[in-house]
Design an enzyme around this catalytic site. Structure first.
Site, PDB file in Angstrom:
ATOM      1  CG  ASN A 101      -2.768   8.905   2.834  1.00 17.48           C
ATOM      2  OD1 ASN A 101      -2.654   7.880   2.175  1.00 17.48           O
ATOM      3  ND2 ASN A 101      -2.997   8.875   4.141  1.00 17.48           N
ATOM      4  CE  LYS A 102      -1.500   3.982   1.278  1.00 21.41           C
ATOM      5  NZ  LYS A 102      -2.696   4.399   2.024  1.00 21.41           N
ATOM      6  CG  ASN A 103       4.450   7.690  -2.675  1.00 20.82           C
ATOM      7  OD1 ASN A 103       4.035   8.053  -1.580  1.00 20.82           O
ATOM      8  ND2 ASN A 103       5.716   7.355  -2.878  1.00 20.82           N
ATOM      9  CB  ALA A 125      -0.945  -0.010   1.204  1.00 24.56           C
ATOM     10  CG  HIS A 185      -6.381   6.708   0.906  1.00 18.26           C
ATOM     11  ND1 HIS A 185      -5.802   7.836   1.455  1.00 18.26           N
ATOM     12  CD2 HIS A 185      -7.592   6.596   1.484  1.00 18.26           C
ATOM     13  CE1 HIS A 185      -6.639   8.368   2.331  1.00 18.26           C
ATOM     14  NE2 HIS A 185      -7.729   7.644   2.360  1.00 18.26           N
TER      15      HIS A 185
END
Length: 387
Positions: free
Chosen positions: A183-185, A157, A181
Protein backbone atom coordinates in the site's frame (compact mmCIF):
# COMPACT_ATOMS: atom_id res chain seq x y z
CA UNK A 1 -24.26 3.74 -4.56
CA UNK A 2 -21.34 2.16 -6.38
CA UNK A 3 -21.91 -1.30 -7.84
CA UNK A 4 -18.33 -2.41 -7.07
CA UNK A 5 -16.30 -2.04 -3.88
CA UNK A 6 -13.56 0.60 -4.00
CA UNK A 7 -10.63 -0.50 -1.83
CA UNK A 8 -8.71 1.94 0.34
CA UNK A 9 -5.55 1.15 -1.66
CA UNK A 10 -4.30 -1.14 -4.39
CA UNK A 11 -0.84 -1.30 -6.00
CA UNK A 12 -0.27 -0.30 -9.61
CA UNK A 13 1.36 -3.40 -11.07
CA UNK A 14 1.72 -3.37 -14.86
CA UNK A 15 3.18 -5.59 -17.57
CA UNK A 16 6.74 -4.32 -17.08
CA UNK A 17 6.80 -5.48 -13.46
CA UNK A 18 5.15 -8.81 -14.29
CA UNK A 19 7.54 -9.50 -17.17
CA UNK A 20 10.57 -8.65 -15.03
CA UNK A 21 9.43 -11.06 -12.31
CA UNK A 22 8.96 -13.77 -14.93
CA UNK A 23 12.44 -13.03 -16.24
CA UNK A 24 13.82 -13.49 -12.72
CA UNK A 25 12.04 -16.80 -12.31
CA UNK A 26 13.42 -18.02 -15.62
CA UNK A 27 16.93 -16.72 -14.94
CA UNK A 28 17.49 -18.75 -11.79
CA UNK A 29 18.15 -15.62 -9.70
CA UNK A 30 15.14 -15.88 -7.39
CA UNK A 31 16.70 -14.70 -4.15
CA UNK A 32 19.26 -11.89 -3.72
CA UNK A 33 21.08 -11.24 -6.96
CA UNK A 34 21.87 -8.61 -9.61
CA UNK A 35 18.39 -7.07 -9.67
CA UNK A 36 18.55 -6.31 -5.96
CA UNK A 37 21.86 -4.57 -6.58
CA UNK A 38 20.34 -2.60 -9.46
CA UNK A 39 17.34 -1.51 -7.39
CA UNK A 40 19.63 -0.52 -4.52
CA UNK A 41 21.73 1.68 -6.81
CA UNK A 42 18.77 3.26 -8.58
CA UNK A 43 16.87 4.00 -5.37
CA UNK A 44 20.00 5.42 -3.76
CA UNK A 45 20.47 7.71 -6.74
CA UNK A 46 16.81 8.76 -6.74
CA UNK A 47 16.79 9.91 -3.11
CA UNK A 48 20.37 11.19 -3.18
CA UNK A 49 21.75 8.91 -0.46
CA UNK A 50 25.46 8.10 -0.36
CA UNK A 51 24.71 4.52 0.77
CA UNK A 52 21.64 2.27 0.67
CA UNK A 53 20.90 -1.25 1.91
CA UNK A 54 17.87 -3.18 0.54
CA UNK A 55 16.01 -5.38 3.02
CA UNK A 56 12.94 -7.55 3.45
CA UNK A 57 10.97 -4.78 5.20
CA UNK A 58 11.24 -1.36 6.80
CA UNK A 59 10.80 -3.06 10.16
CA UNK A 60 13.94 -5.08 9.45
CA UNK A 61 15.67 -1.83 8.54
CA UNK A 62 14.87 -0.21 11.87
CA UNK A 63 15.85 -3.35 13.76
CA UNK A 64 19.27 -3.58 12.13
CA UNK A 65 19.86 0.16 12.36
CA UNK A 66 19.28 0.13 16.11
CA UNK A 67 21.57 -2.87 16.51
CA UNK A 68 24.28 -1.30 14.35
CA UNK A 69 24.19 1.88 16.45
CA UNK A 70 25.00 -0.27 19.50
CA UNK A 71 22.72 1.44 21.95
CA UNK A 72 22.63 -0.02 25.44
CA UNK A 73 19.66 -1.64 27.16
CA UNK A 74 17.55 1.02 28.84
CA UNK A 75 18.64 3.81 26.47
CA UNK A 76 15.81 6.07 25.39
CA UNK A 77 14.55 6.96 21.92
CA UNK A 78 12.06 9.74 21.27
CA UNK A 79 9.32 9.16 18.73
CA UNK A 80 5.66 9.76 17.94
CA UNK A 81 2.58 7.82 19.07
CA UNK A 82 0.92 8.35 15.67
CA UNK A 83 2.63 5.59 13.73
CA UNK A 84 2.36 1.90 13.00
CA UNK A 85 3.32 -0.10 16.08
CA UNK A 86 6.50 -1.47 14.49
CA UNK A 87 8.24 1.89 14.97
CA UNK A 88 7.95 1.44 18.72
CA UNK A 89 7.89 -2.37 18.93
CA UNK A 90 11.35 -2.76 17.45
CA UNK A 91 12.74 -0.28 19.98
CA UNK A 92 11.26 -2.37 22.79
CA UNK A 93 12.61 -5.60 21.30
CA UNK A 94 16.08 -4.03 21.16
CA UNK A 95 15.87 -3.28 24.89
CA UNK A 96 15.28 0.45 24.43
CA UNK A 97 12.73 2.68 26.11
CA UNK A 98 10.42 4.54 23.70
CA UNK A 99 9.56 8.05 24.87
CA UNK A 100 6.44 9.36 23.14
CA UNK A 101 6.03 13.02 22.23
CA UNK A 102 2.65 14.44 21.17
CA UNK A 103 1.81 15.37 17.60
CA UNK A 104 0.83 18.57 15.84
CA UNK A 105 -2.97 18.73 15.55
CA UNK A 106 -3.00 19.60 11.83
CA UNK A 107 -0.20 17.64 10.16
CA UNK A 108 -0.21 14.82 12.74
CA UNK A 109 3.59 14.88 12.60
CA UNK A 110 5.80 14.88 15.68
CA UNK A 111 5.49 18.21 17.53
CA UNK A 112 9.14 19.22 17.44
CA UNK A 113 8.57 22.02 19.96
CA UNK A 114 7.89 19.38 22.63
CA UNK A 115 10.93 17.20 22.02
CA UNK A 116 13.44 19.12 24.14
CA UNK A 117 11.50 18.60 27.35
CA UNK A 118 11.67 14.82 26.82
CA UNK A 119 15.46 14.62 26.38
CA UNK A 120 17.34 13.08 29.30
CA UNK A 121 20.84 11.77 29.94
CA UNK A 122 19.66 8.39 28.58
CA UNK A 123 18.31 9.74 25.28
CA UNK A 124 20.20 8.38 22.28
CA UNK A 125 18.01 9.01 19.23
CA UNK A 126 15.02 10.84 17.78
CA UNK A 127 12.80 8.88 15.36
CA UNK A 128 10.50 11.25 13.46
CA UNK A 129 7.83 9.68 11.26
CA UNK A 130 6.91 11.53 8.07
CA UNK A 131 3.21 10.98 8.55
CA UNK A 132 1.19 10.26 5.39
CA UNK A 133 4.14 11.41 3.25
CA UNK A 134 4.46 14.96 4.61
CA UNK A 135 7.93 15.69 6.04
CA UNK A 136 8.49 16.55 9.66
CA UNK A 137 10.28 19.81 10.36
CA UNK A 138 13.78 18.39 10.27
CA UNK A 139 15.96 21.48 10.88
CA UNK A 140 15.02 21.86 14.56
CA UNK A 141 15.32 18.09 15.02
CA UNK A 142 18.86 18.19 13.64
CA UNK A 143 19.64 21.18 15.85
CA UNK A 144 18.57 19.22 18.94
CA UNK A 145 20.55 16.20 17.76
CA UNK A 146 23.69 18.31 17.43
CA UNK A 147 23.15 19.97 20.81
CA UNK A 148 22.65 16.72 22.71
CA UNK A 149 24.74 14.31 20.63
CA UNK A 150 21.75 12.29 19.36
CA UNK A 151 21.22 10.17 16.25
CA UNK A 152 18.33 11.01 13.93
CA UNK A 153 16.58 7.99 12.41
CA UNK A 154 13.84 8.96 9.97
CA UNK A 155 10.93 6.56 9.72
CA UNK A 156 10.37 7.26 6.03
CA UNK A 157 7.96 4.38 5.44
CA UNK A 158 5.44 6.87 3.99
CA UNK A 159 8.01 9.15 2.38
CA UNK A 160 9.43 7.75 -0.86
CA UNK A 161 9.58 10.89 -3.02
CA UNK A 162 8.90 13.29 -0.13
CA UNK A 163 11.02 16.45 -0.11
CA UNK A 164 11.97 18.82 2.71
CA UNK A 165 13.16 22.30 1.75
CA UNK A 166 14.23 21.14 -1.69
CA UNK A 167 15.98 17.94 -0.60
CA UNK A 168 14.56 14.45 -0.89
CA UNK A 169 14.04 12.45 2.25
CA UNK A 170 16.91 9.97 2.20
CA UNK A 171 19.53 12.60 1.39
CA UNK A 172 19.64 14.33 4.78
CA UNK A 173 22.25 13.87 7.51
CA UNK A 174 20.42 10.97 9.12
CA UNK A 175 19.44 7.36 8.67
CA UNK A 176 16.25 7.06 6.59
CA UNK A 177 14.22 3.87 6.44
CA UNK A 178 11.75 3.29 3.59
CA UNK A 179 8.97 0.73 3.10
CA UNK A 180 7.83 -0.94 -0.10
CA UNK A 181 4.73 -2.66 1.32
CA UNK A 182 1.91 -3.05 -1.25
CA UNK A 183 0.00 0.00 0.00
CA UNK A 184 3.03 2.31 -0.15
CA UNK A 185 3.71 4.74 -3.01
CA UNK A 186 5.90 2.14 -4.71
CA UNK A 187 6.06 -1.55 -3.86
CA UNK A 188 8.27 -4.60 -4.12
CA UNK A 189 5.55 -6.81 -2.64
CA UNK A 190 7.30 -6.53 0.70
CA UNK A 191 10.59 -4.78 1.21
CA UNK A 192 12.51 -1.87 2.69
CA UNK A 193 15.61 0.25 2.26
CA UNK A 194 18.01 1.84 4.74
CA UNK A 195 19.65 5.01 3.38
CA UNK A 196 22.50 6.73 5.17
CA UNK A 197 25.55 8.97 4.65
CA UNK A 198 27.49 6.73 7.08
CA UNK A 199 29.43 4.06 5.19
CA UNK A 200 30.33 2.13 8.36
CA UNK A 201 26.66 1.99 9.40
CA UNK A 202 25.62 0.81 5.94
CA UNK A 203 28.26 -1.91 6.05
CA UNK A 204 27.13 -3.09 9.48
CA UNK A 205 23.46 -3.19 8.44
CA UNK A 206 24.42 -5.06 5.27
CA UNK A 207 26.35 -7.66 7.26
CA UNK A 208 23.54 -8.09 9.77
CA UNK A 209 20.91 -8.55 7.06
CA UNK A 210 22.36 -11.87 5.81
CA UNK A 211 23.97 -13.99 8.51
CA UNK A 212 27.00 -11.72 8.91
CA UNK A 213 28.27 -12.50 5.40
CA UNK A 214 29.91 -9.84 3.23
CA UNK A 215 27.88 -7.33 1.19
CA UNK A 216 28.57 -9.14 -2.07
CA UNK A 217 28.03 -12.66 -0.71
CA UNK A 218 25.36 -13.37 -3.35
CA UNK A 219 28.09 -13.39 -6.02
CA UNK A 220 29.46 -16.67 -4.66
CA UNK A 221 26.97 -18.45 -6.93
CA UNK A 222 27.98 -16.49 -10.03
CA UNK A 223 30.61 -17.63 -12.54
CA UNK A 224 33.01 -14.99 -11.24
CA UNK A 225 32.45 -15.87 -7.58
CA UNK A 226 33.76 -18.44 -5.16
CA UNK A 227 31.60 -20.79 -3.07
CA UNK A 228 33.73 -20.12 0.00
CA UNK A 229 32.45 -17.57 2.52
CA UNK A 230 33.08 -16.30 6.02
CA UNK A 231 30.82 -15.15 8.84
CA UNK A 232 32.23 -12.00 10.43
CA UNK A 233 29.41 -11.50 12.96
CA UNK A 234 26.09 -13.14 13.89
CA UNK A 235 23.34 -11.92 11.60
CA UNK A 236 19.74 -12.30 10.52
CA UNK A 237 17.87 -13.29 7.34
CA UNK A 238 16.48 -9.93 6.21
CA UNK A 239 17.68 -9.82 2.60
CA UNK A 240 15.56 -8.61 -0.31
CA UNK A 241 15.04 -11.06 -3.20
CA UNK A 242 15.49 -10.48 -6.92
CA UNK A 243 11.84 -11.29 -7.55
CA UNK A 244 11.00 -8.36 -5.24
CA UNK A 245 13.55 -6.01 -6.79
CA UNK A 246 12.22 -6.97 -10.22
CA UNK A 247 9.02 -5.15 -9.29
CA UNK A 248 10.84 -2.23 -7.71
CA UNK A 249 13.07 -1.38 -10.67
CA UNK A 250 9.95 -0.69 -12.73
CA UNK A 251 8.00 0.98 -9.92
CA UNK A 252 10.72 3.53 -9.18
CA UNK A 253 10.62 5.36 -12.56
CA UNK A 254 6.85 5.73 -12.07
CA UNK A 255 7.08 7.15 -8.55
CA UNK A 256 6.92 10.82 -9.48
CA UNK A 257 3.90 10.18 -11.70
CA UNK A 258 2.25 8.20 -8.92
CA UNK A 259 2.78 11.12 -6.52
CA UNK A 260 1.39 13.59 -9.06
CA UNK A 261 -1.79 11.53 -9.38
CA UNK A 262 -2.10 11.09 -5.61
CA UNK A 263 -1.71 14.84 -5.22
CA UNK A 264 -4.49 15.50 -7.74
CA UNK A 265 -6.86 13.24 -5.83
CA UNK A 266 -5.88 14.72 -2.46
CA UNK A 267 -6.49 18.24 -3.78
CA UNK A 268 -9.88 17.14 -5.14
CA UNK A 269 -10.80 15.82 -1.70
CA UNK A 270 -9.65 19.07 -0.09
CA UNK A 271 -11.78 21.12 -2.47
CA UNK A 272 -14.88 18.97 -2.29
CA UNK A 273 -14.82 18.42 1.48
CA UNK A 274 -13.69 21.90 2.56
CA UNK A 275 -17.17 22.97 3.63
CA UNK A 276 -18.00 19.78 5.58
CA UNK A 277 -18.09 20.96 9.18
CA UNK A 278 -17.93 17.41 10.52
CA UNK A 279 -14.40 16.82 9.17
CA UNK A 280 -10.92 18.12 9.98
CA UNK A 281 -8.96 17.88 6.74
CA UNK A 282 -5.19 17.25 6.62
CA UNK A 283 -3.16 20.42 7.11
CA UNK A 284 -0.05 21.50 5.21
CA UNK A 285 3.19 22.22 7.03
CA UNK A 286 4.33 25.85 6.58
CA UNK A 287 7.86 25.14 5.32
CA UNK A 288 8.84 24.30 1.71
CA UNK A 289 8.12 20.65 1.02
CA UNK A 290 6.80 18.02 -1.36
CA UNK A 291 4.04 15.93 0.16
CA UNK A 292 4.08 12.38 -1.24
CA UNK A 293 0.42 11.82 -0.25
CA UNK A 294 0.81 8.23 0.80
CA UNK A 295 -2.38 8.64 2.82
CA UNK A 296 -5.34 11.02 2.95
CA UNK A 297 -6.42 11.09 6.58
CA UNK A 298 -9.28 13.38 7.65
CA UNK A 299 -10.51 13.38 11.23
CA UNK A 300 -14.22 12.75 11.78
CA UNK A 301 -15.72 15.07 14.38
CA UNK A 302 -17.60 12.29 16.15
CA UNK A 303 -19.01 14.73 18.69
CA UNK A 304 -21.24 16.07 15.88
CA UNK A 305 -22.42 12.62 14.80
CA UNK A 306 -24.50 9.77 16.18
CA UNK A 307 -21.78 7.24 15.25
CA UNK A 308 -18.14 6.87 16.20
CA UNK A 309 -15.21 6.59 13.78
CA UNK A 310 -15.51 2.81 13.45
CA UNK A 311 -19.22 3.24 12.74
CA UNK A 312 -18.36 5.84 10.11
CA UNK A 313 -16.02 3.39 8.38
CA UNK A 314 -18.70 0.69 8.51
CA UNK A 315 -21.22 3.03 6.89
CA UNK A 316 -18.76 3.83 4.11
CA UNK A 317 -18.30 0.12 3.52
CA UNK A 318 -22.07 -0.27 3.17
CA UNK A 319 -21.80 2.24 0.31
CA UNK A 320 -18.98 0.17 -1.27
CA UNK A 321 -16.24 2.58 -0.21
CA UNK A 322 -13.23 1.11 1.59
CA UNK A 323 -11.20 2.94 4.20
CA UNK A 324 -8.20 2.35 6.43
CA UNK A 325 -7.19 3.12 10.01
CA UNK A 326 -3.82 4.91 10.11
CA UNK A 327 -3.42 4.91 13.02
CA UNK A 328 -4.74 3.98 16.38
CA UNK A 329 -2.10 5.70 18.53
CA UNK A 330 0.55 3.32 19.81
CA UNK A 331 -0.08 4.03 23.50
CA UNK A 332 -3.76 3.06 23.06
CA UNK A 333 -2.93 -0.57 22.18
CA UNK A 334 -3.27 -3.16 24.96
CA UNK A 335 0.41 -4.09 25.35
CA UNK A 336 1.53 -0.49 25.48
CA UNK A 337 -1.24 0.52 27.86
CA UNK A 338 0.12 -2.11 30.22
CA UNK A 339 3.85 -1.68 29.61
CA UNK A 340 4.29 1.92 28.46
CA UNK A 341 1.54 3.70 30.39
CA UNK A 342 1.13 7.43 29.80
CA UNK A 343 -0.05 9.99 32.36
CA UNK A 344 -3.65 11.04 31.76
CA UNK A 345 -3.90 13.74 29.08
CA UNK A 346 -0.16 13.50 28.35
CA UNK A 347 -0.75 13.09 24.59
CA UNK A 348 -3.99 14.99 23.94
CA UNK A 349 -3.52 15.60 20.22
CA UNK A 350 -2.65 11.96 19.56
CA UNK A 351 -5.62 10.83 21.66
CA UNK A 352 -7.96 13.14 19.73
CA UNK A 353 -6.69 11.95 16.36
CA UNK A 354 -6.66 8.28 17.37
CA UNK A 355 -10.40 8.31 18.04
CA UNK A 356 -11.30 10.17 14.83
CA UNK A 357 -8.83 9.36 12.07
CA UNK A 358 -9.52 7.30 8.96
CA UNK A 359 -7.87 6.93 5.56
CA UNK A 360 -9.95 7.51 2.45
CA UNK A 361 -9.14 5.69 -0.81
CA UNK A 362 -6.02 7.13 -2.44
CA UNK A 363 -4.06 5.32 -5.16
CA UNK A 364 -2.92 6.15 -8.70
CA UNK A 365 -5.39 3.93 -10.54
CA UNK A 366 -8.36 5.78 -9.07
CA UNK A 367 -10.54 7.55 -11.64
CA UNK A 368 -12.32 10.88 -11.29
CA UNK A 369 -15.56 8.93 -10.88
CA UNK A 370 -13.98 6.92 -8.05
CA UNK A 371 -12.96 10.10 -6.24
CA UNK A 372 -16.42 11.62 -6.72
CA UNK A 373 -17.98 8.44 -5.33
CA UNK A 374 -15.79 8.74 -2.22
CA UNK A 375 -16.83 12.35 -1.65
CA UNK A 376 -20.50 11.52 -2.20
CA UNK A 377 -20.33 8.59 0.21
CA UNK A 378 -18.60 10.66 2.92
CA UNK A 379 -21.24 13.37 2.63
CA UNK A 380 -24.05 10.81 2.62
CA UNK A 381 -22.81 9.12 5.81
CA UNK A 382 -22.51 12.50 7.52
CA UNK A 383 -25.96 13.66 6.38
CA UNK A 384 -27.58 10.47 7.65
CA UNK A 385 -25.85 10.52 11.04
CA UNK A 386 -25.78 14.15 12.17
CA UNK A 387 -26.93 14.70 15.73
Amino acid sequence: MRSEFLPFSTPTIEDAEINEVVDSLKSGWITTGPKVKRFEEEFRAYVGAPFAVPLSSATAGLHLTLLALKFQEGDEVITTPMTFASTVSICVLCGLKPVLVDIEPGTLNLDVSRVREKITSRTRAIIPVHFAGQPCDMDPIFALAREFGLTVIEDAAHAAGTEYKGRRIGSLDSVSIFSFHPNKNITTGEGGMVCTPDEALAEEVSLLKFHGMSREAWKRFAASGTPNYDIVLPGFKYNMMDIQAAIGIHQLPKLDGFIDRRTEIAHFYNEQLADVAELCLPAYAPYPQRHAWHLYTPLVKIERLAIDRDGFMAKLKELNIGSGLHYKAVHRHAWYRANLPQPEHALPNADYASDRILSLPLFPKMTEDDARDVVEAVKTVIARNRT
